[in-house]
Design a protein around this motif. Structure first.
Motif, mmCIF file in Angstrom:
data_model
loop_
_atom_site.group_PDB
_atom_site.id
_atom_site.type_symbol
_atom_site.label_atom_id
_atom_site.label_comp_id
_atom_site.label_asym_id
_atom_site.label_seq_id
_atom_site.Cartn_x
_atom_site.Cartn_y
_atom_site.Cartn_z
ATOM 1 N N PRO A 9 0.796 -1.328 -0.085
ATOM 2 C CA PRO A 9 -0.101 0.132 0.098
ATOM 3 C C PRO A 9 0.949 1.238 0.073
ATOM 4 O O PRO A 9 1.870 1.281 0.352
ATOM 5 C CB PRO A 9 -0.666 -0.247 1.319
ATOM 6 N N ASP A 10 0.431 2.311 -0.621
ATOM 7 C CA ASP A 10 1.006 3.620 -0.725
ATOM 8 C C ASP A 10 0.227 4.673 0.118
ATOM 9 O O ASP A 10 -0.705 5.017 -0.164
ATOM 10 C CB ASP A 10 1.091 3.962 -2.242
ATOM 11 N N PHE A 11 0.834 5.179 1.110
ATOM 12 C CA PHE A 11 0.359 6.140 1.921
ATOM 13 C C PHE A 11 1.055 7.538 1.633
ATOM 14 O O PHE A 11 0.490 8.460 2.431
ATOM 15 C CB PHE A 11 0.174 5.668 3.558
ATOM 16 N N ARG A 56 -5.698 9.265 6.814
ATOM 17 C CA ARG A 56 -6.227 7.970 6.005
ATOM 18 C C ARG A 56 -6.413 6.753 6.974
ATOM 19 O O ARG A 56 -5.598 5.581 6.722
ATOM 20 C CB ARG A 56 -5.068 7.814 5.152
ATOM 21 N N GLY A 57 -7.063 6.931 8.029
ATOM 22 C CA GLY A 57 -7.444 5.781 8.916
ATOM 23 C C GLY A 57 -6.762 5.631 10.130
ATOM 24 O O GLY A 57 -7.487 5.516 11.189
ATOM 25 N N CYS A 58 -5.479 5.939 10.394
ATOM 26 C CA CYS A 58 -4.840 6.013 11.830
ATOM 27 C C CYS A 58 -3.686 6.868 11.798
ATOM 28 O O CYS A 58 -3.121 7.169 10.738
ATOM 29 C CB CYS A 58 -4.720 4.484 11.987
ATOM 30 N N CYS A 61 -0.951 5.063 10.120
ATOM 31 C CA CYS A 61 -0.704 5.245 8.448
ATOM 32 C C CYS A 61 -0.364 6.320 7.896
ATOM 33 O O CYS A 61 0.475 6.319 7.035
ATOM 34 C CB CYS A 61 -2.334 4.948 8.110
ATOM 35 N N TRP A 62 -0.422 7.557 8.720
ATOM 36 C CA TRP A 62 0.008 8.706 8.645
ATOM 37 C C TRP A 62 1.286 8.691 8.409
ATOM 38 O O TRP A 62 2.155 9.453 7.876
ATOM 39 C CB TRP A 62 -0.638 10.017 9.166
ATOM 40 N N VAL A 64 3.594 6.165 8.372
ATOM 41 C CA VAL A 64 4.156 5.521 7.305
ATOM 42 C C VAL A 64 4.103 6.206 6.033
ATOM 43 O O VAL A 64 5.346 6.245 5.309
ATOM 44 C CB VAL A 64 3.301 3.979 7.201
ATOM 45 N N GLY A 65 3.168 6.866 5.887
ATOM 46 C CA GLY A 65 3.181 7.864 4.793
ATOM 47 C C GLY A 65 4.082 9.040 4.747
ATOM 48 O O GLY A 65 4.576 9.445 3.721
ATOM 49 N N GLN A 68 7.222 7.099 3.853
ATOM 50 C CA GLN A 68 7.262 7.143 2.086
ATOM 51 C C GLN A 68 7.503 8.469 1.433
ATOM 52 O O GLN A 68 8.124 8.525 0.507
ATOM 53 C CB GLN A 68 5.877 6.542 1.711
#
Length: 89
Positions: A9-11, A56-58, A61-62, A64-65, A68
């Motif tokens: 997945p791409d965050f 974006r959910g949690c 997740c932010w 990790v984005g 990235q």
């Protein structure tokens, strides 16, 4: 030349300022939801999904984005002979 697409997945966001703005909006909305809960619970309930949508959910997740977004175009993964390495681009 565009960066190769990752398998998972791409965050990531399109730019770092955009990602940081999403984080400020998301964490601000979550903090506002907690702070306003005793005083204005309908507003608090409206801020909660807005904050989760911006992140974006949690929060993880932010995060990790963010990693990235920072590493996009700077690191490259290469796999040879069953061994994978991350090298600078």
């Amino acid at each position: 030349m565009p960066a190769p697409k990752a398998d998972g997945p791409d965050f990531a966001s399109a730019s770092l300022p955009r990602h940081l703005a999403r984080g400020a909006l998301g964490f601000g909305s979550l903090a506002g939801a907690v702070a306003l809960l005793p005083y204005a619970w309908p507003v608090s309930l409206a801020l909660l999904p807005a904050g989760l949508l911006a992140l974006r959910g949690c929060p993880m997740c932010w995060t990790v984005g963010l990693v990235q977004t920072l590493s996009r175009g700077r690191l490259r993964r290469s796999c040879e002979d069953g061994r994978c390495r991350i090298t600078p681009a």
